[in-house]
Design a protein around this motif. Structure first.
Motif: not given
Ligand code: HEM
Length: 137
Positions: A18-19, A62-67, A72-74
């Protein structure tokens, strides 16, 4: 009482995908690029036809899942406790063609969005491709 100091992560701790990819902005851009491609390129027409007309909720999901998935943030996982990507897709009729379209579109979206880090882009696309192909029956 003395409180032990919070230990800093060792200097050699690798950055999360993520980072390394660029955080929230990059993850959101990958999800948006993925659905833009799916919505516009006839190569993904069969996959597009499986989705609702309005892709906006999918872009966020999808963005939330991939994060969370990439370190990254869960928030997505906390809002959807116990939700499993394989289970979500099990009722869908996914064949090799539509799974292949998903894998190809996400690979393109990742490479279009993070052109500089080809190693991480390939790694992420490779794992997502494995997951997608694993959903085909
Ligand atoms: C294998 C090919 C795949 C197909 C054909 C497919 C298709 C779909 C469809 C039709 C939906 C529901 C969309 C709607 O309601 O309009 C969906 C939801 C979703 N898919 Fe996939 N998908 C695939 C693979 C994947 C993979 C590999 C991931 C991530 C690892 C993924 C992530 C998601 C997410 C996050 C949602 C939204 C779930 C929700 O918020 O309820 N999909 N997918």
């Amino acid at each position: 009482m003395l409180v032990a100091p919070v230990e800093a992560a060792p200097a050699n701790t690798p950055a999360s995908p993520y980072d390394r990819l660029g955080g929230q902005a990059t993850i959101a851009a990958i999800a948006n690029r993925f659905y833009d491609l799916m919505d516009s390129d006839p190569a993904y027409a069969e996959l597009r036809a499986m989705h609702a007309a309005d892709l906006t909720p999918m872009r966020h999901s999808l963005a939330g899942f991939l994060s969370g998935w990439s370190g990254g943030p869960r928030d997505w996982f906390e809002a959807n406790p116990g939700r499993c990507m394989m289970s979500i897709h099990r009722p869908m009729t996914i064949n090799d063609a539509t799974a292949g379209q998903w894998a190809a579109a996400i690979r393109r979206a990742i490479h279009d969005t993070v052109p500089a880090d080809t190693q991480m882009a390939n790694a992420m696309a490779g794992v997502l491709e494995e997951i997608a192909l694993g959903m085909a029956r």
